[in-house]
Motif scaffolding. Sequence first.
Motif, PDB file in Angstrom:
ATOM      1  N   VAL A  60       1.268  -0.944  -0.111  1.00  0.00           N
ATOM      2  CA  VAL A  60       0.019   0.397   0.365  1.00  0.00           C
ATOM      3  C   VAL A  60       1.008   0.941  -0.033  1.00  0.00           C
ATOM      4  CG1 VAL A  60      -1.579  -1.430   1.774  1.00  0.00           C
ATOM      5  CG2 VAL A  60       0.314   0.524   2.723  1.00  0.00           C
ATOM      6  N   ASN A  61       1.881   0.864   0.512  1.00  0.00           N
ATOM      7  CA  ASN A  61       3.130   3.016   0.470  1.00  0.00           C
ATOM      8  C   ASN A  61       2.924   3.326  -0.681  1.00  0.00           C
ATOM      9  OD1 ASN A  61       4.641   0.721  -1.708  1.00  0.00           O
ATOM     10  ND2 ASN A  61       6.130   0.694   0.901  1.00  0.00           N
ATOM     11  N   LEU A  62       2.822   2.200  -1.978  1.00  0.00           N
ATOM     12  CA  LEU A  62       2.701   3.368  -3.284  1.00  0.00           C
ATOM     13  C   LEU A  62       1.083   4.077  -3.111  1.00  0.00           C
ATOM     14  CD1 LEU A  62       3.545   3.780  -6.095  1.00  0.00           C
ATOM     15  CD2 LEU A  62       2.284   2.237  -7.324  1.00  0.00           C
ATOM     16  N   SER A  63      -0.060   3.847  -2.610  1.00  0.00           N
ATOM     17  CA  SER A  63      -1.215   4.183  -3.025  1.00  0.00           C
ATOM     18  C   SER A  63      -0.771   5.980  -2.321  1.00  0.00           C
ATOM     19  CB  SER A  63      -2.376   4.357  -1.889  1.00  0.00           C
ATOM     20  OG  SER A  63      -1.909   4.034  -0.485  1.00  0.00           O
ATOM     21  N   VAL A  64      -0.161   6.035  -1.447  1.00  0.00           N
ATOM     22  CA  VAL A  64       0.131   7.086   0.003  1.00  0.00           C
ATOM     23  C   VAL A  64       1.027   8.488  -1.518  1.00  0.00           C
ATOM     24  CG1 VAL A  64       0.756   8.405   1.449  1.00  0.00           C
ATOM     25  CG2 VAL A  64      -1.298   6.306   1.997  1.00  0.00           C
ATOM     26  N   ALA A  65       2.634   7.396  -1.245  1.00  0.00           N
ATOM     27  CA  ALA A  65       2.806   7.922  -2.418  1.00  0.00           C
ATOM     28  C   ALA A  65       2.900   8.947  -3.724  1.00  0.00           C
ATOM     29  CB  ALA A  65       4.686   6.705  -1.396  1.00  0.00           C
ATOM     30  N   MET A  66       1.977   8.201  -3.693  1.00  0.00           N
ATOM     31  CA  MET A  66       1.249   8.329  -5.184  1.00  0.00           C
ATOM     32  C   MET A  66       1.309   9.961  -4.807  1.00  0.00           C
ATOM     33  SD  MET A  66       0.932   7.360  -8.470  1.00  0.00           S
ATOM     34  CE  MET A  66       0.544   5.535  -8.317  1.00  0.00           C
ATOM     35  N   VAL A  67       0.435  10.336  -4.402  1.00  0.00           N
ATOM     36  CA  VAL A  67       0.279  11.927  -4.249  1.00  0.00           C
ATOM     37  C   VAL A  67       1.192  12.686  -3.928  1.00  0.00           C
ATOM     38  CG1 VAL A  67      -0.620  13.005  -2.269  1.00  0.00           C
ATOM     39  CG2 VAL A  67      -1.627  11.012  -2.438  1.00  0.00           C
ATOM     40  N   ALA A  68       2.305  11.680  -3.407  1.00  0.00           N
ATOM     41  CA  ALA A  68       3.481  13.164  -3.633  1.00  0.00           C
ATOM     42  C   ALA A  68       4.407  12.655  -4.588  1.00  0.00           C
ATOM     43  CB  ALA A  68       4.492  12.199  -2.715  1.00  0.00           C
ATOM     44  N   MET A  69       3.947  11.821  -5.283  1.00  0.00           N
ATOM     45  CA  MET A  69       5.138  11.704  -7.073  1.00  0.00           C
ATOM     46  C   MET A  69       4.392  12.436  -8.137  1.00  0.00           C
ATOM     47  SD  MET A  69       5.579   7.342  -6.299  1.00  0.00           S
ATOM     48  CE  MET A  69       6.306   7.271  -7.759  1.00  0.00           C
ATOM     49  N   VAL A  70       2.821  12.758  -7.442  1.00  0.00           N
ATOM     50  CA  VAL A  70       2.368  13.057  -8.907  1.00  0.00           C
ATOM     51  C   VAL A  70       2.213  14.782  -8.811  1.00  0.00           C
ATOM     52  CG1 VAL A  70       0.085  13.381 -10.605  1.00  0.00           C
ATOM     53  CG2 VAL A  70       1.084  11.302  -9.221  1.00  0.00           C
ATOM     54  N   ASN A  71       2.835  15.630  -9.685  1.00  0.00           N
ATOM     55  CA  ASN A  71       2.482  16.459 -10.011  1.00  0.00           C
ATOM     56  C   ASN A  71       1.188  17.200  -9.885  1.00  0.00           C
ATOM     57  OD1 ASN A  71       3.501  19.522 -10.025  1.00  0.00           O
ATOM     58  ND2 ASN A  71       4.395  19.160 -11.552  1.00  0.00           N
ATOM     59  N   GLY A  72       0.998  17.863  -9.249  1.00  0.00           N
ATOM     60  CA  GLY A  72      -0.727  18.238  -9.011  1.00  0.00           C
ATOM     61  C   GLY A  72      -1.341  19.231  -9.292  1.00  0.00           C
ATOM     62  N   THR A  73       0.205  19.924 -10.011  1.00  0.00           N
ATOM     63  CA  THR A  73       0.199  21.473 -10.760  1.00  0.00           C
ATOM     64  C   THR A  73      -0.245  21.145 -12.506  1.00  0.00           C
ATOM     65  OG1 THR A  73       1.842  22.071 -10.770  1.00  0.00           O
ATOM     66  CG2 THR A  73       1.384  22.478  -8.462  1.00  0.00           C
ATOM     67  N   SER A  74       0.177  19.947 -12.640  1.00  0.00           N
ATOM     68  CA  SER A  74       0.021  19.766 -14.167  1.00  0.00           C
ATOM     69  C   SER A  74      -0.989  19.752 -14.741  1.00  0.00           C
ATOM     70  CB  SER A  74       1.313  18.091 -14.065  1.00  0.00           C
ATOM     71  OG  SER A  74       0.408  17.259 -13.684  1.00  0.00           O
ATOM     72  N   ALA A  75      -1.906  19.387 -14.019  1.00  0.00           N
ATOM     73  CA  ALA A  75      -2.817  19.558 -14.842  1.00  0.00           C
ATOM     74  C   ALA A  75      -4.381  19.133 -13.536  1.00  0.00           C
ATOM     75  CB  ALA A  75      -3.596  17.355 -15.220  1.00  0.00           C
ATOM     76  N   GLN A  76      -5.073  20.462 -14.231  1.00  0.00           N
ATOM     77  CA  GLN A  76      -6.402  20.445 -13.166  1.00  0.00           C
ATOM     78  C   GLN A  76      -7.982  19.604 -13.350  1.00  0.00           C
ATOM     79  OE1 GLN A  76      -6.702  22.587 -10.815  1.00  0.00           O
ATOM     80  NE2 GLN A  76      -4.148  23.914 -10.682  1.00  0.00           N
ATOM     81  N   PRO A  77      -8.351  19.286 -12.363  1.00  0.00           N
ATOM     82  CA  PRO A  77      -9.492  19.031 -12.849  1.00  0.00           C
ATOM     83  C   PRO A  77     -10.507  19.339 -13.540  1.00  0.00           C
ATOM     84  CG  PRO A  77     -10.003  19.470 -10.040  1.00  0.00           C
ATOM     85  CD  PRO A  77      -8.407  19.617 -10.957  1.00  0.00           C
ATOM     86  N   SER A  78     -11.380  18.450 -14.079  1.00  0.00           N
ATOM     87  CA  SER A  78     -12.395  19.569 -15.117  1.00  0.00           C
ATOM     88  C   SER A  78     -13.599  19.470 -14.693  1.00  0.00           C
ATOM     89  CB  SER A  78     -12.207  19.148 -16.640  1.00  0.00           C
ATOM     90  OG  SER A  78     -11.888  17.478 -16.127  1.00  0.00           O
ATOM     91  N   LEU A  79     -14.075  20.332 -14.197  1.00  0.00           N
ATOM     92  CA  LEU A  79     -15.406  21.061 -13.680  1.00  0.00           C
ATOM     93  C   LEU A  79     -16.877  21.087 -14.457  1.00  0.00           C
ATOM     94  CD1 LEU A  79     -14.360  22.366 -10.674  1.00  0.00           C
ATOM     95  CD2 LEU A  79     -14.049  20.287 -11.464  1.00  0.00           C
ATOM     96  N   ASN A  80     -17.744  20.261 -14.920  1.00  0.00           N
ATOM     97  CA  ASN A  80     -18.831  20.177 -15.736  1.00  0.00           C
ATOM     98  C   ASN A  80     -19.704  20.399 -15.343  1.00  0.00           C
ATOM     99  OD1 ASN A  80     -16.799  20.718 -18.062  1.00  0.00           O
ATOM    100  ND2 ASN A  80     -16.541  18.806 -17.766  1.00  0.00           N
TER     101      ASN A  80
END
Length: 509
Positions: A61-81
Amino acid sequence: MALKYGCSINTTVEDENNEEDSPLLQKEAEQLPVPPKCCSVRCNLAIMMFFGFAVVYGLRVNLSVAMVAMVNGTSAQPSLNGSDTKECPASPGTLNSSSQSPDQPDGVPQYQWDSETQGMLLGAFFFGYLFTQIPGGYLSGHFGGSIFLGGGVLSTAVLTLLTPLAAQLGARWLFALRALEGFGEGVTFPAMMAMWACWAPPLERARLMTLSGAGANFGAFVSLPLTGFICHSLGWPAVFYCCGGAGCLWAVLWFIMVSDDPRKHPRISDQEKEYIVYSIGSEGGSHGWSVPLLPMLLSIPLWAIIITQMCSNWSYYTLLTSLPTYMDTVLHFDLRQNSFLSALPYLGGWLFSVLSGVIADNLLERELLSITAVRKIFTAVGLLLPAGFLVAVAFSGCSGVLAVTFLTLSSTIGGASSAGVYMNQIDIAPRYAGVLLGITNTFGTIPGVLAPIAVGQLTKDHSLMGWRKVFYVSAGVSAVGAIIFTLFGTGKIQHWAVSEDETETDRDS
């Protein structure tokens, strides 16, 4: 007449409808003195397995939390429709990780992986995990489970050390590495079941097996917040170095301290050895090279276990791999809050599973209920009530307090199934318990592959409505599993699991 009880109940097709005529205790077995449980070798084995599965689930399970830190959150904003896909507002004092990167040391790499890629990476482990369940159970039943359980943890730990390098090389390399980790870890649970077929007296099965298996929930509980802390303090690569090192250390201790069979253990007392060997009887232990494969595949009780475990695992793996993402994208908890709150449900599951094992054994010892009744009751409680709380999570909306409360209650009560369907293989066929667990776990791993992918598809826009669908699906699937096991499950040993020699002995008696 062979001295035996529990796993040597002589059940054939003719007495399928007369379960209560198969007592748990034979008179001869009642005369055996029961050695103390505290500090016994069998209890120490359960504790070693407990920590082994804690490490295993930490590696998983360590990847499931580490994934939040591994991904650049500024690269893609969620699309809200539209209003139905509007995200929940961030609570005061929390870090909106959709607009900022998690706080970690400078120079730690981050990657631009979209939600579909993240779902594939989180599910990659289970692609490999699928392929070694049945071979692991079969070989463990023949050669003994200790080498496979220890080797499975060791190989997974060594591969975990290579995770930062694989991520640097690209998502495909990380996918392949995680699949290999699953390949190595796939033998661990079947090996555990094969070992308990030799070590667990029938009236102690529930407490010993739930104690050892509870290490999974304990590992998730410890690993999730620890991963968040390490990511914040040292950067996400350190997570995989620490977890991998812990797995290697445990494997060394395991190979020094553990034996496949009580007869071979150098430090077991004669009293405990005699109690275990004679209480299990001739139906436990190694099954040799030959297994009744066709009767197994035509067994309705076995298919009841398979389908029920698949249904139960759907919600379990959904939360195990995707709960940190829900905490991040919907409830907007920062990395440290995220990891702690994601771990909280597993604390309750750990404690409740151990308690359920003790209660189940007490019910059997006092002959208040049959094995079948106990397994069905604990399975129904462990699937239906958690399903209801998952529906409540869907209705909790943007309330982080309600969402965490209902998720915790769902996982806590879900621990009851540990004393139900998850140990039913050793009830219906103790001799082939490792093989059966390999079969049921192979099918039970399919949700581990599909659930993260389904979550990725349902939550493309990171919306509350998408996550609501995730919880609805999980609740419905769990309810179906409870119904199927209630209708078709049993705790009786099957006729194909009784050896010819044992059958002849009973007839002569």
